[in-house]
Enzyme design. Structure first.
Site: not given
Ligand code: CTP
Length: 398
Positions: A208, A286, A304, A324, A338
Site C-alpha cells: 500500500n 516466479k 492477523p 490509527f 474501529k
Molecule cells: N492494524 C493492525 N493489523 C492489521 C490491520 C490493522 O495492527 N492486520 C492496525 C493498524 O496499524 C491501525 C489500525 O489497526 O492502527 C486500523 O488499521 P486500518 O487499516 O485503518 O483498519 P483495518 O483494521 O484494516 O479495518 P478496515 O478494513 O475496516 O478499514
C-alpha cells in the site's frame, strides 16, 4: 550536544568491538566523557592502549585491580556515569545481565549501577534468534534496559541476518535519546510503522502507499521525551528514526511476531498500514505467462490483526494502546466503531482520500478519539502531530 555527559562504555568480546574505537571518538567529539571498561574477552579484539588513547581516560579491565579499588571502588565507578553502554553486547554478556551475574568487573558494574543501561547487541544470527537469547532480551527489556540494534546484514561469520552491531552514529543517537531528560524516561514504547509487503511470488507483492512518515515522526518524538522506543517497520520509504531500536519486517505475520517479541511495553502505538490480506497460494518461483491468455488467480487469507491482538491481551497488555484509523468515508463514525471493535484505548482517525494528500504526504489532519471524547486537531505537519501525540502519551503514562 553531549557536553559534560559521562558514559561508562563496557566493551564486550566480539569482533564488533573494533567499532567502539570510532564510537569513543564520536562521543568525545560531541563533548561526552567516556570511561571504558573492557571484558577479558574484549582485550582479544581491541587493545586497552588504543581504547585509552582515544578516550583520553583510564581503561578498566579487571575487578581485582586493587589499586583501582583504592582509587575508585566498582560501586562508585558504576554510578559516576550518567549512562552505561554495553557495546558489543554479546549473547554471553546479555545472559549474564539477565541472570544478575557479577563475576567480573563489567558484569559487577552492570549489576551495581543505579543508572540507565543501553545495550548494542552483536552476535551470530542463530545466537540472536535462539529462544534463550530472546528470553534474556525480554527479561532485560522488562528490567528497563534499552536496546539499539542489532541490524540486518552480512556478518563477520559469513552469515546474513539480524545480529550486526549498530553503527557508531546509530549508537550515538541512541545514547543521546537515552540521556534526554523527559517525562518518558524509563518508559518503553513500541511503535509499528510503514506498509507491509505480502508476497505473491519471489518478485511480486501486494503493498500500500504508506510511506512510514507518521510512524517515524512518532518514534522520534517519543524518543525525544526520553522513551526507550522499539520501532517495528515494514518496508517503508521514510528514513529510519534516530535513537530508537529498529526492527525491520516484511509481512503482517512477521509484524505480529516482532511485536509480541518486543513486549512488554508501557505503551504501544500502531501506526502501520498493515495489509489485511495475504496471498494464501503464494509460490516460491516466479509466475510466468503461459501464452494461453489464462490469468493467474489468487486465494486470499486474512492477516492477523496486530492492534487487536495486543489490545485484547489478557496478560501483559501495555497500559496505553493507540491505533490509527485510515479511512476514506465516514471517517469519524468508522474510526469510533474501529476503536470499539479492536479494543484499543485511543484511535487517531485520519482521512486518507487521495484529495487530502495525506497518504505519502508530509501533513496530517487527525481526530483523537478516546474515552474522553473526540478532539480534532488542525491540519499540521506529521512531525507536529507526532509531537502533540507524544506529549499526550507522556501525560497519560505519568
Ligand atoms: N492494524 C493492525 N493489523 C492489521 C490491520 C490493522 O495492527 N492486520 C492496525 C493498524 O496499524 C491501525 C489500525 O489497526 O492502527 C486500523 O488499521 P486500518 O487499516 O485503518 O483498519 P483495518 O483494521 O484494516 O479495518 P478496515 O478494513 O475496516 O478499514
Amino acid at each position: 550536544m553531549l557536553n559534560g555527559r559521562k558514559v561508562l562504555l563496557v566493551i564486550g568480546g566480539g569482533i564488533a568491538a573494533y567499532k567502539c574505537l570510532d564510537l569513543i571518538r564520536r562521543l568525545a567529539e560531541r563533548g561526552a566523557t567516556v570511561t571504558p571498561v573492557l571484558t577479558r574477552a574484549a582485550t582479544e579484539f581491541v587493545t586497552p592502549l588504543s581504547v585509552a588513547a582515544l578516550a583520553g581516560e583510564k581503561v578498566y579491565t579487571d575487578l581485582f585491580d586493587l589499586t583501582d579499588e583504592a582509587e575508585m571502588g566498582h560501586i562508585q565507578l558504576s554510578r559516576a556515569a550518567d549512562l552505561l553502554v554495553v557495546a558489543p553486547a554479546t549473547a554471553d554478556l546479555l545472559a549474564k545481565m539477565a541472570t544478575g551475574q557479577a563475576n567480573d568487573l563489567a558484569t559487577t558494574l552492570l549489576l551495581a549501577t543505579d543508572k540507565p543501561v543501553l545495550v548494542a547487541p552483536a552476535m551470530n544470527v542463530r545466537m540472536w534468534e535462539h529462544p534463550a537469547t530472546q528470553r534474556n532480551i525480554a527479561t532485560l527489556k522488562a528490567d528497563g534496559v534499552r536496546f539499539v540494534g542489532p541490524n540486518d546484514g552480512n556478518m563477520a561469520c559469513g552469515e546474513f541476518g539480524p545480529g550486526r552491531m549498530s553503527e557508531p552514529l546509530e549508537i550515538v543517537s541512541a545514547i543521546t535519546a537515552a540521556l534526554a531528560d523527559g517525562p518518558l524516561n524509563r518508559k518503553h514504547v513500541l511503535v509499528t510503522s510503514g506498509p507491509t509487503h505480502e508476497p505473491i511470488d519471489p518478485v511480486r507483492y501486494i503493498a500500500n502507499r504508506s510511506s512510514g512518515a507518521q510512524g517515524t515522526a512518532i518514534a522520534e518524538a517519543l524518543a525525544a521525551l526520553g522513551a526507550s522506543v522499539t520501532f517495528i517497520t515494514g518496508p517503508a520509504d521514510a528514513e529510519r528514526p534516530k535513537g530508537v531500536s529498529v526492527i525491520e519486517v516484511q509481512t503482517a505475520q512477521q509484524m505480529l511476531e516482532a511485536t509480541q517479541n518486543a513486549l512488554p511495553a508501557d505503551a504501544a502505538i500502531f501506526a502501520a498500514a498493515v495489509a489485511d490480506w495475504r496471498v494464501a497460494n503464494a509460490v516460491n518461483s516466479k509466475i510466468k505467462k503461459d501464452g494461453s491468455g489464462n490469468m493467474p488467480s489468487f486465494d486470499f487469507a486474512e492477516n492477523p490483526d496486530v492492534l487487536r491482538t495486543v489490545s485484547q491481551m489478557a496478560e501483559g497488555r501495555p497500559q496505553l494502546v493507540v491505533g490509527f484509523a485510515a479511512e476514506t468515508d465516514d471517517v469519524l463514525s468508522n474510526a469510533t466503531a474501529k476503536r470499539e471493535r479492536k479494543g484499543c484505548d485511543w484511535i487517531v482517525a485520519n482521512d486518507v482520500s487521495p484529495e487530502t494528500g495525506i497518504m505519502g504526504g508530509s501533513e496530517n489532519s487527525v481526530t483523537l478519539i478516546s474515552d474522553a471524547g473526540q478532539e480534532t486537531w488542525e491540519r499540521m505537519s506529521k512531525v507536529d502531530v507526532a509531537r502533540k501525540l507524544a506529549t499526550k502519551i507522556a501525560e497519560a503514562l505519568a
